[in-house]
Every structure is written in C-alpha cells, then in structure tokens.
Design a protein around this motif. Structure first.
Motif, PDB file in Angstrom:
ATOM      1  N   ALA A   4       0.805  -1.212   0.000  1.00  0.00           N
ATOM      2  CA  ALA A   4       0.000   0.000   0.000  1.00  0.00           C
ATOM      3  C   ALA A   4       0.839   1.264   0.000  1.00  0.00           C
ATOM      4  CB  ALA A   4      -0.918   0.002   1.228  1.00  0.00           C
ATOM      5  N   ARG A   5       2.060   1.183   0.470  1.00  0.00           N
ATOM      6  CA  ARG A   5       2.897   2.383   0.548  1.00  0.00           C
ATOM      7  C   ARG A   5       3.158   2.996  -0.821  1.00  0.00           C
ATOM      8  NH1 ARG A   5       7.894  -0.245   3.370  1.00  0.00           N
ATOM      9  NH2 ARG A   5       7.326  -1.804   1.823  1.00  0.00           N
ATOM     10  N   HIS A   6       3.042   2.171  -1.888  1.00  0.00           N
ATOM     11  CA  HIS A   6       3.455   2.650  -3.189  1.00  0.00           C
ATOM     12  C   HIS A   6       2.329   2.669  -4.203  1.00  0.00           C
ATOM     13  CE1 HIS A   6       7.529   2.647  -1.727  1.00  0.00           C
ATOM     14  NE2 HIS A   6       7.370   1.414  -1.313  1.00  0.00           N
ATOM     15  N   LEU A   7       1.093   2.455  -3.773  1.00  0.00           N
ATOM     16  CA  LEU A   7      -0.019   2.629  -4.676  1.00  0.00           C
ATOM     17  C   LEU A   7      -0.188   4.117  -4.943  1.00  0.00           C
ATOM     18  CD1 LEU A   7      -2.486   0.098  -3.102  1.00  0.00           C
ATOM     19  CD2 LEU A   7      -1.651   0.035  -5.448  1.00  0.00           C
ATOM     20  N   THR A   8      -0.270   4.473  -6.196  1.00  0.00           N
ATOM     21  CA  THR A   8      -0.322   5.880  -6.553  1.00  0.00           C
ATOM     22  C   THR A   8      -1.147   6.072  -7.805  1.00  0.00           C
ATOM     23  OG1 THR A   8       0.994   7.798  -7.240  1.00  0.00           O
ATOM     24  CG2 THR A   8       1.858   5.645  -7.834  1.00  0.00           C
ATOM     25  N   ALA A   9      -1.742   7.223  -7.950  1.00  0.00           N
ATOM     26  CA  ALA A   9      -2.546   7.516  -9.133  1.00  0.00           C
ATOM     27  C   ALA A   9      -1.802   8.411 -10.115  1.00  0.00           C
ATOM     28  CB  ALA A   9      -3.858   8.176  -8.726  1.00  0.00           C
ATOM     29  N   SER A  10      -0.532   8.656  -9.909  1.00  0.00           N
ATOM     30  CA  SER A  10       0.260   9.432 -10.861  1.00  0.00           C
ATOM     31  C   SER A  10       1.688   8.961 -10.808  1.00  0.00           C
ATOM     32  CB  SER A  10       0.194  10.928 -10.532  1.00  0.00           C
ATOM     33  OG  SER A  10       0.726  11.173  -9.260  1.00  0.00           O
ATOM     34  N   ALA A  11       2.387   9.040 -11.937  1.00  0.00           N
ATOM     35  CA  ALA A  11       3.741   8.529 -12.024  1.00  0.00           C
ATOM     36  C   ALA A  11       4.749   9.661 -11.931  1.00  0.00           C
ATOM     37  CB  ALA A  11       3.923   7.791 -13.348  1.00  0.00           C
ATOM     38  N   PRO A  12       5.875   9.470 -11.240  1.00  0.00           N
ATOM     39  CA  PRO A  12       6.917  10.486 -11.209  1.00  0.00           C
ATOM     40  C   PRO A  12       7.409  10.807 -12.620  1.00  0.00           C
ATOM     41  CG  PRO A  12       7.340   8.753  -9.601  1.00  0.00           C
ATOM     42  CD  PRO A  12       6.218   8.281 -10.460  1.00  0.00           C
ATOM     43  N   SER A  13       7.869  12.022 -12.833  1.00  0.00           N
ATOM     44  CA  SER A  13       8.248  12.464 -14.165  1.00  0.00           C
ATOM     45  C   SER A  13       9.420  11.690 -14.726  1.00  0.00           C
ATOM     46  CB  SER A  13       8.582  13.964 -14.136  1.00  0.00           C
ATOM     47  OG  SER A  13       9.640  14.208 -13.223  1.00  0.00           O
ATOM     48  N   SER A  14      10.261  11.094 -13.865  1.00  0.00           N
ATOM     49  CA  SER A  14      11.418  10.348 -14.336  1.00  0.00           C
ATOM     50  C   SER A  14      11.063   8.943 -14.792  1.00  0.00           C
ATOM     51  CB  SER A  14      12.473  10.278 -13.228  1.00  0.00           C
ATOM     52  OG  SER A  14      11.940   9.639 -12.087  1.00  0.00           O
ATOM     53  N   ASP A  15       9.863   8.499 -14.519  1.00  0.00           N
ATOM     54  CA  ASP A  15       9.430   7.168 -14.899  1.00  0.00           C
ATOM     55  C   ASP A  15       8.929   7.161 -16.336  1.00  0.00           C
ATOM     56  OD1 ASP A  15      10.022   6.098 -12.452  1.00  0.00           O
ATOM     57  OD2 ASP A  15       8.020   6.401 -11.640  1.00  0.00           O
ATOM     58  N   THR A  26      -7.793   1.452 -16.748  1.00  0.00           N
ATOM     59  CA  THR A  26      -6.788   0.881 -15.844  1.00  0.00           C
ATOM     60  C   THR A  26      -6.443   1.871 -14.747  1.00  0.00           C
ATOM     61  OG1 THR A  26      -5.914  -0.372 -17.718  1.00  0.00           O
ATOM     62  CG2 THR A  26      -4.546  -0.258 -15.737  1.00  0.00           C
ATOM     63  N   TRP A  27      -6.350   3.166 -15.079  1.00  0.00           N
ATOM     64  CA  TRP A  27      -6.112   4.170 -14.038  1.00  0.00           C
ATOM     65  C   TRP A  27      -7.249   4.170 -13.015  1.00  0.00           C
ATOM     66  CZ3 TRP A  27      -1.811   5.789 -12.482  1.00  0.00           C
ATOM     67  CH2 TRP A  27      -0.757   6.113 -13.344  1.00  0.00           C
ATOM     68  N   ALA A  28      -8.474   4.002 -13.498  1.00  0.00           N
ATOM     69  CA  ALA A  28      -9.609   3.952 -12.567  1.00  0.00           C
ATOM     70  C   ALA A  28      -9.472   2.751 -11.625  1.00  0.00           C
ATOM     71  CB  ALA A  28     -10.913   3.873 -13.350  1.00  0.00           C
ATOM     72  N   PHE A  29      -9.020   1.621 -12.152  1.00  0.00           N
ATOM     73  CA  PHE A  29      -8.786   0.438 -11.322  1.00  0.00           C
ATOM     74  C   PHE A  29      -7.698   0.710 -10.294  1.00  0.00           C
ATOM     75  CE2 PHE A  29      -5.797  -3.232 -11.048  1.00  0.00           C
ATOM     76  CZ  PHE A  29      -6.529  -4.011 -10.167  1.00  0.00           C
ATOM     77  N   ILE A  30      -6.611   1.354 -10.690  1.00  0.00           N
ATOM     78  CA  ILE A  30      -5.520   1.683  -9.762  1.00  0.00           C
ATOM     79  C   ILE A  30      -6.032   2.590  -8.646  1.00  0.00           C
ATOM     80  CG2 ILE A  30      -3.318   2.909  -9.566  1.00  0.00           C
ATOM     81  CD1 ILE A  30      -2.819   2.018 -12.538  1.00  0.00           C
ATOM     82  N   THR A  31      -6.793   3.603  -9.024  1.00  0.00           N
ATOM     83  CA  THR A  31      -7.322   4.547  -8.038  1.00  0.00           C
ATOM     84  C   THR A  31      -8.284   3.861  -7.078  1.00  0.00           C
ATOM     85  OG1 THR A  31      -7.101   6.372  -9.613  1.00  0.00           O
ATOM     86  CG2 THR A  31      -8.579   6.710  -7.751  1.00  0.00           C
ATOM     87  N   TYR A  37      -6.491   1.530   1.065  1.00  0.00           N
ATOM     88  CA  TYR A  37      -5.294   1.559   1.896  1.00  0.00           C
ATOM     89  C   TYR A  37      -5.184   2.893   2.629  1.00  0.00           C
ATOM     90  CZ  TYR A  37      -3.840  -2.760  -0.289  1.00  0.00           C
ATOM     91  OH  TYR A  37      -3.781  -4.067  -0.705  1.00  0.00           O
ATOM     92  N   PRO A  38      -5.100   2.881   3.967  1.00  0.00           N
ATOM     93  CA  PRO A  38      -4.974   4.124   4.724  1.00  0.00           C
ATOM     94  C   PRO A  38      -3.608   4.766   4.508  1.00  0.00           C
ATOM     95  CG  PRO A  38      -4.718   2.235   6.173  1.00  0.00           C
ATOM     96  CD  PRO A  38      -5.121   1.695   4.837  1.00  0.00           C
ATOM     97  N   ALA A  39      -3.529   6.050   4.800  1.00  0.00           N
ATOM     98  CA  ALA A  39      -2.277   6.778   4.601  1.00  0.00           C
ATOM     99  C   ALA A  39      -1.143   6.214   5.446  1.00  0.00           C
ATOM    100  CB  ALA A  39      -2.489   8.262   4.902  1.00  0.00           C
TER     101      ALA A  39
END
Length: 321
Positions: A4-15, A26-31, A37-39
């Motif tokens: 859960a620590r790394h679930l994210t709805a946006s990717a870093p610019s270097s990726d 698929t983004w909707a599924f990720i979100t 998962y709590p913060a």
C-alpha cells in the motif's frame, strides 16, 4: 503482491510515461484499489495488512458464474477450495498471489470460480502458509504436497498462479520433473521468478503503479529466515541451472510491472533447453490486473487468453512462441 505504501494515481516524471502507457479504465482500477489503503498503511501490523488486502479483494469480487460450486477440503494437511462445474474435464491447481504474505482462499475466490467456468475444468485453490510467520520453504512445501496428493485423484494437472503464486507453481514444476507426477503444463500470471533486480524492467518500472521495485525487495526480506538464497529453485526458478524437462509453459506479464522481464527470461531459458514456452507481454497493464478483468477491457482480453491457454494445455495443444 502490492504494498500500500506505493499505490499511486500518478507517475513520477522520471518514470515511463504511464499516462500514455496506461489507459483510463486501468487508471480507474488503480485509483479504486488505492482507496482501500490508509495513509499510514506502512505502520500496520501483518494482521491488519491482511485484513485490508482481503477487504480490497472482496470489493472486486464478482461472484460465481452459473453452475460453479465450491467446497473446502484439504490434501496432505494443506487447506484447499475445490471449484467444480457440470461436465468438467481436467484439473487446475491454482496458487494465489499476495507477495507470500497476504491472500488466501477468499482473495482469489471469484478468479478461481471463473477459471473453472471458462475452462470447463475443476480448479483447486491452495491455501499455503504465509510469511513471516512461516518462512520459506513453508509455502513451497505446502504447494508441492498438495500437488502430489491431488495428482493421485485428479491428475494429470495444469498448474497456474499469479504473482507469488506463479513463482510457487514454477518451483513445484521444477521439483517434480522426472518423477511420477505428470503435469500437462503451467500458466504463470505476472510472476516474480528471481530475476536481476538491478537490470531491465526492475529499473525501467521501478516505480510502477501497483507494485514497485522497493515492494519486491520488502517481500523478499520478510520471506526468508536469513539471507535470501541465491541458488535455490524452490525459492526462485531463474536461479536454477537446469531448464530442461519442464512442462509446456505459458507466461503472461504486465508491461508496467518491475517483474515483467522475469517472464521473458524464463520462457527463453526453457526454449533454449529444448522445451515449449511462450511469453505474452500485456501492453499497458499493471501488476494485479486479474482483479480488473470486469472493468478494464485490456484485462478482460488477457483473462480470456489465460483461460484459453489453460484449456489448450489440458488438450495437448503445442505451445509455440
């Protein structure tokens, strides 16, 4: 097999440009996955992490297809769930994902029921022991014992699994070759097989949505009682020295996944040893996409290819790259 620590709805610019690689469904599924998962998930106990994972899986549960029934049982002391449908031919032994630390009979319940319906085969889900309470090789031993016991009543078998479960299925295939247990084949879904974590997709997709390279390292640290073994195919089949004599193998990898290249490497090694293997890279998909098979068209298409591959192995259709 996500942390859960790394679930994210946006990717870093270097990726990689995940906004281009990954489509809107698929983004909707990720979100939606991240919503469970709590913060402060990093501070949760293992029991709490498992509860969160089970709640998330249950939210995606799609029920059973018509005609599929399930019953719980055991083989060699290992808990199982058996899915059956009228007129079934053949048996799939399924090993669930979850990083070797979460998941069980409930987390992949509907996946197994749908495999049963789509293939017309009995499906047996294996509830192997989890780390860190039960370190390697406990999970491997459970899966091996279950397959050996099931072969007597239901063999020959097709082995299948996703993520950590795919790794276990492959390790069982390596352990059984040359023996009395006949396997018709294995179908591995976004498997982690022990590839070089400092090269290839482990770096290209180190910060992928749903699973990161750091997650992979985290799971490895808690799976073992001591240093990670470097030459033990019961832990990671890519560390074996022999890839001959394995059953026909079909591997499905998600493109946006640090584990992606493991599938390609494994298929190549089997082919080079004279075996049958095919690797399918699913464009734009992420680790854990089986749960998206009812909401993401790309995942639905992949699930159809997965069930077709299982059925083809049962029927003896040759595997070609």
């Amino acid at each position: 097999m996500q942390d859960a620590r790394h679930l994210t709805a946006s990717a870093p610019s270097s990726d990689p440009d995940y906004d281009q690689l990954i489509d809107a469904p698929t983004w909707a599924f990720i979100t939606e996955t991240a919503r469970f998962y709590p913060a402060d998930a990093v501070g949760l106990t293992m029991a709490q992490q498992r509860a969160v994972y089970d709640r998330m899986c249950r939210a995606f549960h799609a029920g059973y297809p018509e005609g599929v029934t399930a019953r719980d049982g055991s083989a060699s002391g290992v808990p199982l769930r058996v899915y059956e449908t009228p007129g079934m031919v053949g048996t799939v032994v399924y090993m669930h994902g979850g990083g070797f630390v979460v998941g069980g009979l409930e987390s992949h319940d509907d996946v197994c029921a749908e495999i049963c319906a789509a293939t017309g085969m009995r499906v047996v889900s294996v509830d192997y022991r989890l780390a860190p309470e039960h370190r390697h090789p406990a999970a491997f031993n459970d899966c091996l014992a279950a397959v050996q016991a099931l072969h007597g009543d239901h063999g020959p078998l097709v082995l299948a699994g996703d993520s950590a479960g795919a790794a276990l299925a492959a390790s069982v295939s390596h352990a059984l070759r040359g023996g009395d247990v006949r396997l018709l084949g294995q179908v591995l879904i976004y498997p982690g097989l022990g590839g070089d974590r400092n090269a290839g997709s482990y770096l290209t997709h180190a910060n992928a949505p749903m699973l990161t390279r750091d997650d992979v390292l985290f799971y490895a640290r808690i799976r073992y009682d001591g240093p990670e073994p470097q030459d033990d195919p019961t832990a990671a089949v890519l560390r074996d020295q022999n890839f001959a004599g394995l059953p026909p193998t079909v591997i499905f990898s998600a493109e946006c996944d640090p584990l992606c290249d493991d599938g390609s490497d494994y298929a190549t090694r089997i082919q080079n040893a004279g075996g049958q293997a095919m690797w399918v890279r699913e464009p734009g998909l992420v680790h854990g996409y089986l749960r998206a098979r009812h909401s993401v068209p790309r995942a639905a298409a992949s699930f159809s290819r997965i069930t077709t591959a299982i059925r083809d192995l049962r029927d003896g259709v040759p595997v070609t790259p």
